[in-house]
Every structure is written in structure tokens, then in C-alpha cells.
Scaffold this motif. Structure first.
Motif, PDB file in Angstrom:
ATOM      1  N   SER A  23       0.851  -1.198   0.000  1.00 40.02           N
ATOM      2  CA  SER A  23       0.000   0.000   0.000  1.00 40.02           C
ATOM      3  C   SER A  23       0.887   1.249   0.000  1.00 40.02           C
ATOM      4  N   PHE A  24       0.276   2.420  -0.222  1.00 44.43           N
ATOM      5  CA  PHE A  24       1.041   3.666  -0.185  1.00 44.43           C
ATOM      6  C   PHE A  24       1.716   3.831   1.179  1.00 44.43           C
ATOM      7  N   ASP A  25       1.010   3.439   2.239  1.00 46.58           N
ATOM      8  CA  ASP A  25       1.579   3.615   3.582  1.00 46.58           C
ATOM      9  C   ASP A  25       2.820   2.759   3.769  1.00 46.58           C
ATOM     10  N   LYS A  34       4.747   9.793  -4.312  1.00 46.82           N
ATOM     11  CA  LYS A  34       3.620   9.162  -3.623  1.00 46.82           C
ATOM     12  C   LYS A  34       2.442  10.136  -3.512  1.00 46.82           C
ATOM     13  N   GLU A  38      -1.068   9.387  -5.045  1.00 45.99           N
ATOM     14  CA  GLU A  38      -2.188   9.182  -4.118  1.00 45.99           C
ATOM     15  C   GLU A  38      -3.369  10.057  -4.512  1.00 45.99           C
ATOM     16  N   VAL A  41      -4.983   8.657  -7.695  1.00 45.02           N
ATOM     17  CA  VAL A  41      -5.723   7.421  -7.408  1.00 45.02           C
ATOM     18  C   VAL A  41      -7.039   7.751  -6.703  1.00 45.02           C
ATOM     19  N   LYS A  42      -6.957   8.638  -5.680  1.00 40.39           N
ATOM     20  CA  LYS A  42      -8.177   8.997  -4.941  1.00 40.39           C
ATOM     21  C   LYS A  42      -9.202   9.628  -5.876  1.00 40.39           C
ATOM     22  N   VAL A  70       1.217  -1.472  -6.104  1.00 35.85           N
ATOM     23  CA  VAL A  70       0.565  -0.725  -5.008  1.00 35.85           C
ATOM     24  C   VAL A  70      -0.650   0.026  -5.568  1.00 35.85           C
ATOM     25  N   ILE A  71      -0.459   0.669  -6.710  1.00 37.13           N
ATOM     26  CA  ILE A  71      -1.557   1.441  -7.306  1.00 37.13           C
ATOM     27  C   ILE A  71      -2.746   0.526  -7.619  1.00 37.13           C
ATOM     28  N   GLU A  73      -3.510  -2.252  -6.212  1.00 35.55           N
ATOM     29  CA  GLU A  73      -4.095  -2.638  -4.920  1.00 35.55           C
ATOM     30  C   GLU A  73      -4.983  -1.501  -4.390  1.00 35.55           C
ATOM     31  N   GLU A  74      -4.466  -0.279  -4.440  1.00 37.78           N
ATOM     32  CA  GLU A  74      -5.220   0.873  -3.927  1.00 37.78           C
ATOM     33  C   GLU A  74      -6.470   1.135  -4.774  1.00 37.78           C
TER      34      GLU A  74
END
Ligand code: ATP
Length: 335
Positions: A23-25, A34, A38, A41-42, A70-71, A73-74
Motif C-alpha cells: 500500500s502507499f503507507d 507518492k 495518491e 488514485v483517490k 501498489v496502485i 491494490e489501492e
């Protein structure tokens, strides 16, 4: 050992890499990149749309594949991972796109190596969500267009300049990954050590961070080699700085993370060309190395640590590089 490319043994593991952030975190460092991603993506989640096509570039092993996963997954979508050499024939591209589900992500590594035909098939797919196929042969052949769902193409490259400009223009977001600073590397090392149940002292992780060329892939590889060494030679369960130093000295990784190729590179410039300037091809011939490897793998880190300048007249090593070379290879220097 400190080459940023995947080793054969790692290739098998890379898809199910247990150390990969999810994940981004989890993804350490690269804060600007990032932040940008982020937000995108949001926003695309909010709109229920596919994320814009994204190009990630930078030296190998810095996390381009990891970031693409990660992207996905998010975004809550599947990622299809491939690379340009696996997309040589038109049918490879068609096979990749024909069953794509809405908003899915396709990751194409080494995208600068896509041939012209494959690129031309990708253009309408990326821009108009359309696959243009030629059906039949000879005079009876005709063009058929198939509509495909919106998707995100993430292209990764170590050589952004080698990308054709129509291809470059089709990426809505372009981001660069930089070498990691020591603090981020320390955090990556601590995170990885925890995941493989390794106890490591603060000082030992700092030492490892200095010797992994600013590259997470190398950090993870060095941790594994240090673990091997400790299992055989150390009585303590905790990895300390002596174990790190002994293990890395054994593998001939020096205090700045340079290996034999880096030292030969600097040595050639210092000993035979008074520090430069020297052309890339001359250096490649002198070292018996491929010039692309020197350009994309060896030189970026040497430039990053201030050991090398690329000038219009050729490569030049800095006084800091000469000093380091003299200290680490005193027998190889002329004076
Ligand atoms: P290449 O271009 O050679 O394929 P890459 O840039 O795609 O390299 P990755 O395969 O994504 O690199 O990353 C290499 C390894 O480093 C992975 O195993 C991953 O676990 C680790 N890694 C990469 N970035 C990070 C990060 N920011 N935080 C923690 N671990 C990372």
C-alpha cells in the motif's frame, strides 16, 4: 551483488516477493511521487474512472514494479504484469488487451523496448480504447476495430529518452523515481528485517543503508547475504555492525556500496585518462562492458554520489572519486 538488476534466483521470487510493500503507507520514501499518485488514485476512485496512463522512470530496482502493484491494490483492480520483450508480436498485445476488465492495470516494464508495430497497436488502445486489427490476408484483408474497456497502462523505463514521442505523449502522468536517502533505506532495511524475522542493531542497519547504492532491491539482497553470513559465523541472534562489515567485505562491496565494476570504471578513467573526459564507447570497450549497462546501471549511482560528471566532451571523475579509489584500491593507482 550490488547490481540493481534482478538476479536469476530473484526473478522467480519477484512476482510473490514477500518484501514488496502493498500500500502507499507501506511504500517507504519517494514522498513527492507518492503524493502525486495518491491524489490521482483517490480522484479516479471518486469518479469511478480508470486512472490516467502513467509512466514511471528511473534506475532499476527503485520500485517501479512495486509502485504499479501498489496502485492496482489501492484502486482495487487486478494488475497484469509484463515487459516489452514479451510483447514483440501484434498478437501479444491483442492477447493482453482483448480480455481486459474495466479499470484494470497493465504494467509494461522496459517500455522503451517496444517495437514500432506493437507501439502503433497500443496508441489507439491508450487514447480511444480501440484495438485496430487487420483481419484476413493480402487483397481481402480489412481493418476491424474492437472497443475495449477503459484501462490504465503503467509503463516503466530506465531510459525515458529512448521512448518515441507519440508514446510519451500518451501518458497523462509521468513520474521519476530517485535514489533513496539513507534514512529511507534504513527504514526499508528495518521493515524487511522484521518481515524475515531478523533482529538487527540500529548501527548495523545504518551501515547497510550506506552500502546499498540508494536502491531497495540491493538493500534487500544485502540483508539476505548478511543473514547467511550471520547464520554461519555469528553466535549472537542480533546482527551487529561487525557482521555487516565482515559479510559485505567478503562480497567486495565497499563502504560506499561500490563493487568491482564501479572500481574498474573509476580506475580506468583515473589510471589511463587522467580522470577524463572520455567517451562512453571508449570506456565500454576498455572495460569489456555493454555501454547501455554502463549508462543505465553503473553511471547513475556514481553521478548521484558526486563521483562522476557527464559532460559534452565525455565522462569525468571528480576528486572525491579519485580519493575514494585511492583509499580502497591503493595498489591500482599509478601515483
Ligand atoms: P526494475 O526496473 O529492475 O524491474 P523496479 O524499479 O521495478 O526495478 P521493484 O522490483 O519494484 O523495482 O523493487 C525492487 C525491490 O525493492 C522489491 O523487492 C521491493 O520489495 C523493494 N522495494 C522497492 N521500493 C520499495 C520501497 N519504497 N519500500 C520498500 N521496499 C521497496
Amino acid at each position: 551483488l550490488v547490481g540493481p538488476s534482478l538476479l536469476k534466483e530473484e526473478l522467480k521470487l519477484s512476482q510473490q516477493d514477500s518484501l514488496r510493500p502493498k500500500s502507499f503507507d507501506d511504500f517507504v520514501g519517494q514522498s513527492e511521487l507518492k503524493k502525486v499518485l495518491e491524489i490521482s488514485v483517490k480522484a479516479s476512485l471518486k469518479r469511478g474512472e480508470a486512472l490516467d496512463h502513467l509512466m514511471l522512470y528511473g534506475p532499476p530496482g527503485l520500485g517501479k514494479t512495486t509502485m504499479a502493484l501498489v496502485i492496482a491494490e489501492e484502486l482495487g483492480v487486478k494488475a497484469r504484469v509484463t515487459s516489452a520483450p514479451a510483447l514483440e508480436r501484434p498478437r501479444d498485445i491483442v492477447g493482453l488487451l482483448i480480455n481486459i476488465q474495466p479499470r484494470e492495470l497493465i504494467f509494461v516494464d522496459e517500455i522503451h523496448r517496444l517495437n514500432r508495430i506493437s507501439q502503433e497497436l497500443l496508441y489507439p488502445a491508450m487514447e480511444d480504447r480501440r484495438l485496430d486489427l487487420t483481419v484476413g490476408k493480402g487483397t481481402s484483408s480489412r481493418m476491424r476495430s474492437i472497443e475495449i474497456p477503459p484501462f490504465t497502462l503503467v509503463g516503466a523505463t530506465t531510459k525515458p529518452a529512448a521512448l518515441s514521442s507519440p508514446m510519451r505523449d500518451r501518458f497523462g502522468i509521468t513520474q521519476r523515481l530517485d535514489f533513496y536517502n539513507y534514512l529511507d533505506l534504513e527504514n526499508i532495511i528495518k521493515r524487511s528485517a522484521k518481515l524475515i524475522n531478523l533482529v538487527i542493531s540500529e548501527e548495523a542497519s545504518q551501515q547497510l543503508a550506506k552500502r546499498c547504492r540508494g536502491t531497495p532491491r540491493i538493500a534487500n539482497r544485502l540483508i539476505r547475504r548478511v543473514r547467511d553470513y550471520a547464520e554461519v559465523y555469528s553466535h549472537s541472534k542480533k546482527i551487529d555492525v561487525e557482521v555487516v562489515n565482515d559479510a559485505l567485505d567478503l562480497h567486495r562491496v565497499d563502504q560506499r556500496g561500490l563493487d568491482a565494476t564501479d572500481r574498474s570504471y573509476i580506475g580506468l578513467l583515473v589510471n589511463q585518462y587522467q580522470g577524463g573526459p572520455v567517451g562512453l564507447e571508449t570506456l565500454a570497450a576498455g572495460l569489456g562492458e555493454d555501454s547501455t549497462t554502463l549508462e543505465t546501471v553503473v553511471e547513475p549511482y556514481l553521478m548521484q554520489i558526486g563521483f562522476l560528471h557527464r559532460t559534452s566532451r565525455g565522462r569525468v571523475v571528480t576528486p572525491a572519486a579519485k580519493k575514494h579509489y585511492l583509499l580502497t584500491s591503493p595498489n591500482n593507482i599509478d601515483k
